[in-house]
Design a protein around this motif. Structure first.
Motif, mmCIF file in Angstrom:
data_model
loop_
_atom_site.group_PDB
_atom_site.id
_atom_site.type_symbol
_atom_site.label_atom_id
_atom_site.label_comp_id
_atom_site.label_asym_id
_atom_site.label_seq_id
_atom_site.Cartn_x
_atom_site.Cartn_y
_atom_site.Cartn_z
ATOM 1 N N HIS B 75 15.401 25.102 -4.271
ATOM 2 C CA HIS B 75 16.331 23.421 -4.214
ATOM 3 C C HIS B 75 17.122 23.918 -4.858
ATOM 4 O O HIS B 75 18.340 23.337 -4.448
ATOM 5 C CB HIS B 75 15.332 22.647 -3.031
ATOM 6 N N PHE B 92 16.673 26.374 11.972
ATOM 7 C CA PHE B 92 15.950 25.284 13.108
ATOM 8 C C PHE B 92 15.767 25.221 14.048
ATOM 9 O O PHE B 92 16.241 25.144 15.087
ATOM 10 C CB PHE B 92 16.114 23.777 12.463
ATOM 11 N N LEU B 103 22.820 19.432 9.504
ATOM 12 C CA LEU B 103 21.657 19.649 8.158
ATOM 13 C C LEU B 103 22.447 19.636 6.461
ATOM 14 O O LEU B 103 22.092 19.175 6.028
ATOM 15 C CB LEU B 103 20.784 20.163 8.755
ATOM 16 N N ARG B 106 24.826 18.211 5.774
ATOM 17 C CA ARG B 106 25.451 16.695 5.276
ATOM 18 C C ARG B 106 24.654 16.178 4.000
ATOM 19 O O ARG B 106 24.622 15.280 3.290
ATOM 20 C CB ARG B 106 23.925 15.901 6.214
ATOM 21 N N PHE B 107 24.360 17.535 2.934
ATOM 22 C CA PHE B 107 23.552 17.738 1.853
ATOM 23 C C PHE B 107 25.090 17.293 0.907
ATOM 24 O O PHE B 107 24.557 16.551 0.179
ATOM 25 C CB PHE B 107 23.278 18.785 1.579
ATOM 26 N N ARG B 154 27.847 24.079 3.786
ATOM 27 C CA ARG B 154 27.364 24.416 2.117
ATOM 28 C C ARG B 154 28.247 24.178 1.684
ATOM 29 O O ARG B 154 28.184 23.860 0.131
ATOM 30 C CB ARG B 154 25.996 24.880 2.288
ATOM 31 N N THR C 181 16.743 9.498 13.214
ATOM 32 C CA THR C 181 17.931 8.991 12.756
ATOM 33 C C THR C 181 19.146 9.395 11.644
ATOM 34 O O THR C 181 20.213 9.817 11.985
ATOM 35 C CB THR C 181 19.180 8.381 14.387
ATOM 36 N N GLY C 183 20.479 10.919 8.246
ATOM 37 C CA GLY C 183 20.036 11.930 6.887
ATOM 38 C C GLY C 183 18.386 12.100 6.737
ATOM 39 O O GLY C 183 18.060 13.534 7.030
ATOM 40 N N GLN C 186 16.634 12.994 9.547
ATOM 41 C CA GLN C 186 17.140 14.725 10.368
ATOM 42 C C GLN C 186 16.330 15.658 8.494
ATOM 43 O O GLN C 186 16.082 16.718 9.772
ATOM 44 C CB GLN C 186 19.001 14.594 10.105
ATOM 45 N N VAL C 187 16.399 15.319 7.608
ATOM 46 C CA VAL C 187 15.375 16.311 7.016
ATOM 47 C C VAL C 187 14.261 16.550 7.334
ATOM 48 O O VAL C 187 13.932 17.875 7.445
ATOM 49 C CB VAL C 187 16.249 15.914 5.350
ATOM 50 N N VAL C 189 13.093 15.799 10.007
ATOM 51 C CA VAL C 189 12.967 16.834 10.495
ATOM 52 C C VAL C 189 13.042 18.586 11.035
ATOM 53 O O VAL C 189 12.328 19.450 11.189
ATOM 54 C CB VAL C 189 13.559 16.243 12.254
ATOM 55 N N GLY C 190 13.842 18.752 10.125
ATOM 56 C CA GLY C 190 14.774 20.723 9.280
ATOM 57 C C GLY C 190 12.911 20.322 8.971
ATOM 58 O O GLY C 190 12.500 22.259 9.186
ATOM 59 N N ARG C 192 9.934 20.214 9.253
ATOM 60 C CA ARG C 192 8.954 20.813 10.680
ATOM 61 C C ARG C 192 9.540 21.997 10.770
ATOM 62 O O ARG C 192 8.922 22.723 11.641
ATOM 63 C CB ARG C 192 8.692 19.640 11.901
ATOM 64 N N GLU C 193 10.208 22.624 11.042
ATOM 65 C CA GLU C 193 11.025 23.351 11.632
ATOM 66 C C GLU C 193 11.512 24.274 11.038
ATOM 67 O O GLU C 193 10.642 25.126 11.430
ATOM 68 C CB GLU C 193 12.602 23.042 12.452
ATOM 69 N N ASN C 194 12.196 24.385 9.743
ATOM 70 C CA ASN C 194 11.743 25.447 8.280
ATOM 71 C C ASN C 194 12.274 25.485 7.032
ATOM 72 O O ASN C 194 13.269 24.633 6.512
ATOM 73 C CB ASN C 194 13.243 26.846 9.099
ATOM 74 N N ARG C 197 14.345 26.888 4.894
ATOM 75 C CA ARG C 197 15.828 26.778 5.115
ATOM 76 C C ARG C 197 15.756 25.138 4.774
ATOM 77 O O ARG C 197 17.004 25.537 3.684
ATOM 78 C CB ARG C 197 16.224 26.925 6.613
ATOM 79 N N VAL C 198 15.687 24.447 4.754
ATOM 80 C CA VAL C 198 15.559 23.115 3.843
ATOM 81 C C VAL C 198 15.792 23.623 2.936
ATOM 82 O O VAL C 198 16.468 22.894 1.676
ATOM 83 C CB VAL C 198 14.573 21.980 4.773
ATOM 84 N N GLU C 199 14.920 24.269 2.237
ATOM 85 C CA GLU C 199 15.144 24.035 0.452
ATOM 86 C C GLU C 199 16.188 25.049 0.348
ATOM 87 O O GLU C 199 16.828 24.531 -0.890
ATOM 88 C CB GLU C 199 13.719 24.829 -0.101
ATOM 89 N N LEU C 201 18.925 25.260 1.591
ATOM 90 C CA LEU C 201 20.322 24.474 1.808
ATOM 91 C C LEU C 201 20.051 23.350 0.364
ATOM 92 O O LEU C 201 21.393 22.973 -0.048
ATOM 93 C CB LEU C 201 19.971 23.690 2.960
ATOM 94 N N TYR C 203 17.778 20.837 -0.362
ATOM 95 C CA TYR C 203 16.849 19.630 -0.176
ATOM 96 C C TYR C 203 16.057 20.029 -1.307
ATOM 97 O O TYR C 203 15.606 20.866 -0.395
ATOM 98 C CB TYR C 203 17.316 19.322 0.511
#
Lengths: 237, 239, 325
Positions: B75, B92, B103, B106-107, B154, C181, C183, C186-187, C189-190, C192-194, C197-199, C201, C203
């Motif tokens: 990250h 996702f 997503l 928003r970062f 991003r 709802t 931010g 949403q992260v 939920v992200g 849970r999904e992957n 990918r969250v990292e 990006l 986060y």
């Protein structure tokens, strides 16, 4: 004689219908290529033919039998082999174990099975030095080869290949093409391949189907793909 | 020549006794569009994963604009502006296309600006008609675009693309090439690819990996006509 | 729909007697506990089997503080803060340690069982906090209900507890919906999904996981406080395996990918359990097990998602009939 056929097949995911009356006929020993853009239903067609997606309307016949309602493993036992997009290697098992897993359904004795798998490995010499490595540690291209070899370990009569050359270096693409040609010559293996690589299709396929919005839009001769005008019309739509 | 945006020094990684990456010195000028090619298993994806903190190197260094990021977490590297599209799309699946991009946007942006950004990126990658669809329902190639779009949203300074044209038809591949050239106007790009035509259409300089080392680093035509590259990678058809 | 439900719930005390109100209040409290789990499991993808740890802590802390003659509102607040802090510390070690998903479930379960054993071992005069004997196995009876701030020396009676628990459940439900709802949500939920990918990006997934875990811990703690207020009793069974396992059942039956589902699941299973108990079946647990098995087979996503799918299918069918005519 028609070996695999679909008539008016519809299928999709939940409410979204992707296949919209797919009809195709494949003769025994033929090599049929399926071309089409992303989202036109190539993978869905493969999954529906293999039984991973339920058929809405229409039917699928294989070797003279109605297999529309059969489960994937039952279709596999009848001789339908499937190499999915994304390869689905068992990551924690070694390459050798992956291949053994592919041969399981044939119901051979352990010795027969090992001999048979070793034979398949001979056919894919590139896998030989990798046999002890976990499947998950292979590179993408190596996994693709493994997936193909594993499918062959089940002794299929018809192969459904979903983008077999995706992410594979050019020289291995050639190798896969050669192997498939050899198999076809030796054992009248039938192949249906969804592919984007025109060169690969041109080398192997006897017939090319263009898939669009879940139906077969056109049938082409592989030679047509070299005709830039035709190719532009049907392939680069 | 300007200072490199990305540099690796003697970067190494071993998996179970196999040297996946073997003392690689790699350097990238700002604004470049470089292609990475090489046989399957040469270490290209591993290299990308080390640059983005998904794999920890055993030895050597990674420098981004001179800053050592060798030990940084995924990250942190994402925050510094390296965006990556992995070989198998990391998206996702349970969210819609628009939510995926939101997503990402928003970062860096507040809500309203993020919404504008998402609309702009959707238009750029021509995913507008699918904005409300679940990504998991899309075809493989479309999911690749969603992932590229997320990377773009991003606003990265360095974009790594692992096989961006895999699973795409001829026309889609051409569109992807166009998209990559566009991304390259704002960011430095490195792409792993196997499609020679595609490589010729986007890159001027090519780095060839082989067995965890750099075999050749040349301009496209020289690299693709190099005898060693043909032997280990291209095969007869290139002749 | 939501407003109708709210109005309906608020009208219950005018039509039904205390016994019914009492039973329904319990469902509200347990539904809160189920919410705290399904929020983590269904939206963030973290399966915590130890929400009962925060639940029990909330109950015990409230009981001990309130019985030491502190006013009950403060006791309730402390009863929420303690499990929240506890989940922050526990979550920090589990999440920063980057342990696998299965270990997370196992360790959280182990934590609640350890707490249960510890509480069970507190019988005797040695274990006294302030004026309160912990009483080990037997638990602490006589836990005061909440005082009514605007009436001197009056505490909430059964109908009051009913209104309170209903209001809290609705507020928490709405609060969690709103959180999702944002931010931050949403992260989650992200994640849970992957997670990768969250990292990628940018986060830091650990902060978000911890945030969610602490939030869920606070909700479970709140449920624990209300449970003590409702039953005027706390005991080691607040932490035990039985309860920890039951939450999983409530959530699965209702549908873990929704927030309303687990509430429905709790209501259904708890009512059924009580009913089976009064029917003299004897094998309540066995019957419940059979029911869970059936549910997992028939309704893969849980009751609520299946129902809403069914409804929309009927609506589509009706629409197509109308169009055909």
């Amino acid at each position: 004689m028609t070996f695999l056929s679909a008539q008016g097949l519809t299928s999709g995911y939940g409410r979204i219908r992707v296949l919209d009356g797919l009809s195709l006929e494949v003769e025994e020993g033929a090599f049929v290529g399926i071309l089409g853009h992303n989202g036109m239903g190539k993978t869905t067609a493969m999954r529906a033919l293999m039984g991973f997606l339920p058929a809405g309307k229409g039917s699928v016949h294989f070797g003279g039998r109605d297999i529309t309602r059969l489960k994937p493993f039952q279709r596999n036992r009848l001789g339908l082999g499937y190499v999915p997009q994304g390869r689905q290697i068992l990551p924690a098992l070694s390459v050798w174990e992956n291949l053994r897993a592919g041969a399981l359904a044939a119901g051979l004795s352990v010795q027969e099975e090992e001999r048979w798998v070793a034979e398949v490995v001979e056919f894919f010499p590139r896998l030989k030095p990798l046999l002890k490595r976990p499947g998950g540690a292979l590179s993408g291209g190596e996994q693709q080869l493994l997936a193909l070899a594993r499918c062959l370990c089940g002794g299929p009569r018809l192969l459904l290949l979903d983008e077999p050359t995706e992410g594979i270096q050019p020289s291995i693409v050639e190798e896969i093409a050669e192997r498939l040609l050899q198999l076809k010559a030796a054992s009248s293996l039938t192949v249906v391949a969804a592919e984007q690589n025109l060169g690969f299709i041109r080398t192997l396929a006897e017939r090319v189907l263009i898939l669009r919005r879940g139906r077969i839009l056109h049938r082409l001769e592989p030679a047509d793909l070299t005709d830039p005008a035709l190719a532009a019309e049907f392939v680069a739509m | 020549m300007s200072a490199p945006i990305l540099e690796t020094r003697q970067l190494s990684k071993t998996f179970g006794g196999v040297k996946a990456i073997d003392r690689i010195d790699f350097s990238l000028a700002p604004g470049e569009l470089r292609c990475l090619i090489g046989p399957n298993g040469a270490g290209k994806s591993t290299f990308f994963k080390m640059l983005t903190g998904q794999h920890r190197p055993d030895g050597g260094q990674v420098l981004l604009n001179g800053q050592d990021i060798t030990a940084a977490a995924a990250h942190e590297i994402g925050r510094l502006g390296i965006g990556i599209k992995n070989q198998i799309p990391d998206v996702f699946d349970g969210l819609s296309v628009a939510e995926n991009l939101t997503l990402a946007a928003r970062f860096i942006l507040p809500k309203a600006a993020a919404a504008r950004k998402v609309a702009e990126v959707l238009a750029r990658v021509q995913l507008e008609p699918m904005a409300g669809r679940l990504v998991g329902e899309l075809a493989h190639g479309q999911r690749q675009w969603v992932e590229i779009a997320m990377v773009v949203a991003r606003e990265p300074i360095l974009v790594l693309l692992d096989e961006p044209s895999a699973g795409m038809s001829v026309e889609e591949t051409a569109r992807t090439a166009e998209l990559i050239r566009e991304i390259n106007r704002e960011a430095t790009v490195v792409a792993v690819e196997h499609n020679m035509q595609f490589i010729r259409s986007i890159a001027s300089r090519v780095t060839v990996f082989h067995r965890g080392r750099i075999l050749v680093e040349e301009n496209v035509d020289k690299a693709l006509s190099d005898r060693r590259v043909r032997d280990v990678y291209l095969g007869r058809s290139a002749a | 729909m939501a407003i109708l439900t709210t109005v309906g719930l608020m009208a219950v005390p005018s039509f039904y007697d205390f016994a019914v109100q009492y039973d329904i209040s319990k469902i509200f409290v347990l539904a809160l506990l189920a919410l705290s789990m399904s929020f983590l499991w269904g939206y963030v993808g973290i399966l915590s089997l130890g929400q009962t740890a925060m639940f029990g802590l909330g109950g015990y802390v409230y009981a001990i503080v309130a019985m030491n003659s502190v006013d009950t509102a403060t006791a309730a607040l402390i009863g929420i803060v303690c499990p929240t802090l506890f989940s922050a510390v526990l979550g920090y070690f589990l999440i920063w340690g980057r342990i696998g998903d299965i270990y997370f479930s196992v360790i959280t379960l182990a934590v609640t069982l350890i707490l249960e054993k510890a509480i069970r071992a507190t019988s005797g005069d040695r274990f006294v906090i302030g004026k309160v004997r912990l009483n080990g196995q037997n638990g602490i009876p006589g836990v005061p209900s909440l005082e009514i701030p605007w009436e001197a020396k009056a505490t909430l009676f059964i109908d009051g507890v009913y209104y309170l628990t209903a209001a809290v459940l609705i507020l928490v439900y709405v609060g969690l919906r709103l959180t999702l709802t944002t931010g931050f949500g949403q992260v989650l939920v992200g994640l849970r999904e992957n997670r990768r990918r969250v990292e990628l990006l940018g986060y830091d997934s650990r902060h978000y996981c911890l945030g969610a875990f602490v939030l869920a811990g606070a909700v479970a703690g709140l449920a624990g406080v209300l449970f003590a207020v409702w039953g005027n009793f706390v005991g080691p069974s607040l932490f035990d395996l039985d309860r920890a396992a039951q939450i999983v059942i409530w959530v699965i039956v209702g549908g873990r990918m929704t927030l309303a589902g687990p509430i429905l699941g709790t209501a259904l299973v708890v009512t059924l359990t009580t009913w089976l108990g009064t029917q003299g079946v004897g094998q309540v647990t066995l019957a419940l097990g059979a029911m869970l098995t059936l549910f997992v087979l028939l309704f893969k996503k849980g009751l609520l998602p299946t129902l809403s799918e069914l409804l929309s299918a009927v609506a589509r069918w009706a629409a197509s009939r109308r169009a055909a005519r």
